[in-house]
Design an enzyme around this catalytic site. Structure first.
Site, mmCIF file in Angstrom:
data_model
loop_
_atom_site.group_PDB
_atom_site.id
_atom_site.type_symbol
_atom_site.label_atom_id
_atom_site.label_comp_id
_atom_site.label_asym_id
_atom_site.label_seq_id
_atom_site.Cartn_x
_atom_site.Cartn_y
_atom_site.Cartn_z
ATOM 1 N N CYS A 131 0.879 -0.967 -0.539
ATOM 2 C CA CYS A 131 0.200 0.436 0.002
ATOM 3 C C CYS A 131 1.237 1.046 0.138
ATOM 4 C CB CYS A 131 -1.033 -0.123 1.125
ATOM 5 S SG CYS A 131 -2.352 1.517 1.409
ATOM 6 N N ASN A 143 0.308 4.438 -0.543
ATOM 7 C CA ASN A 143 -0.299 6.168 1.046
ATOM 8 C C ASN A 143 -0.020 5.096 2.465
ATOM 9 O OD1 ASN A 143 -0.597 7.345 -1.308
ATOM 10 N ND2 ASN A 143 -3.159 6.085 -1.501
ATOM 11 N N CYS A 180 -5.041 5.979 -4.322
ATOM 12 C CA CYS A 180 -3.987 4.566 -4.011
ATOM 13 C C CYS A 180 -2.540 4.710 -4.228
ATOM 14 C CB CYS A 180 -4.908 3.470 -4.556
ATOM 15 S SG CYS A 180 -3.680 1.705 -4.710
#
Length: 282
Positions: free
Chosen positions: A78, A80, A222
């Site tokens: 991920c 972020n 995202c």
């Protein structure tokens, strides 16, 4: 599992929000049900993902970074969240480094805190081979036909440690994210499901992007999908080496020289508040 007294930080990167937990100085074991309760926006803290900081099992990394989607499933990467992870370990006094190597399920990544306070993430070399994404296709290609609900769409398929389908659209404002997103997410050609990016090209150095994330639905941003979108756009000869990616939550800067080279993502990470779970049993 009783988690009364669990300390956490609420953070976000461009509105993609996280509950971040220190698993180095407190013992934390999360079941899928516990993650869902923490992520619940009515009965829990509320977030898109739960991030867990642990001691690394890799001597080349300072920490281990684990990511759980709001549905309780653990995922590999991920972007972020990685930026929030870097700010968290600095703010919590777990490290004083500006450059932080981190172990993830997708491999090691490097986080670099900039003088501006933004975080640059070396996201590694994108994976384009279908079997490794994973994506069922007879051979690697720049674009793949994907039949969905009686129509065939041309997509790009990229892994940034997690799988992404990139769909070019004329306008992200008009894109059917809430219907086509979940249909592609669970398409049988993506055996581990997929994050779906709807990409509008504004110019060679600027795209707009909306993302349907597997296990979370549409999010405000995202980071890994922004990376995948730039990779796909570069392979389609549509984009420059450095691109501004405008998401509903704000902008990221993504740079990629080309095949065999790592992708670099730069953007903000913000701590909203710190708290302690007092609800007893999850």
């Amino acid at each position: 599992m009783p988690l009364s007294g669990l300390r956490f930080s609420k953070m976000h990167g461009l509105g993609n929000d996280f509950v971040v937990i220190d698993g180095v100085r407190q013992t934390v074991r999360l079941s899928a049900a516990e993650v869902r309760r923490l992520a619940d926006r009515r009965f829990g803290v509320g977030c898109d993902q739960v991030l867990l900081v642990e001691a690394s099992t890799d001597p080349r990394a300072d920490f281990r970074y684990r990511i759980f989607n709001a549905d309780g499933g653990e995922v590999q990467q991920c972007g972020n969240g990685a930026r929030c992870f870097a700010r968290f370990v600095r703010e919590q006094g777990l490290t004083d480094k500006d450059v932080i190597p981190v172990e993830t399920l997708a491999g090691r990544i490097t986080l670099a805190i900039q003088p501006s306070g933004e975080v640059q993430v070396d996201m590694g070399v994108p994976i384009l081979e279908p079997a490794r994404i994973p994506f069922r296709a007879p051979a690697q290609a720049l674009r793949y036909p994907l039949p969905v609900a009686g129509q065939t769409y041309e997509i790009g398929a990229v892994s940034m440690g997690n799988p992404h389908a990139i769909l070019p659209v004329a306008s992200v404002a008009q894109a059917p994210v809430d219907t086509l997103g979940p249909a592609i997410e669970r398409h049988p050609d993506f055996p581990e499901r997929v994050n779906v990016g709807f990409m509008e090209r504004v110019g060679p150095d600027h795209i707009r992007l909306r993302v349907w994330e597997r296990g979370a639905g549409e999010t405000l941003a995202c980071g890994t999908n922004a990376c995948a979108a730039v990779v796909a756009g570069r392979l389609w000869n549509l984009l420059d080496e450095t691109v501004r990616v405008s998401l509903p939550g704000g902008d990221l800067r993504i740079s990629w020289r080309g095949p065999g080279e790592p992708v670099f993502m730069t953007g903000p990470a913000v701590t909203v508040f710190q708290g302690e779970w007092l609800a007893g049993e999850l």
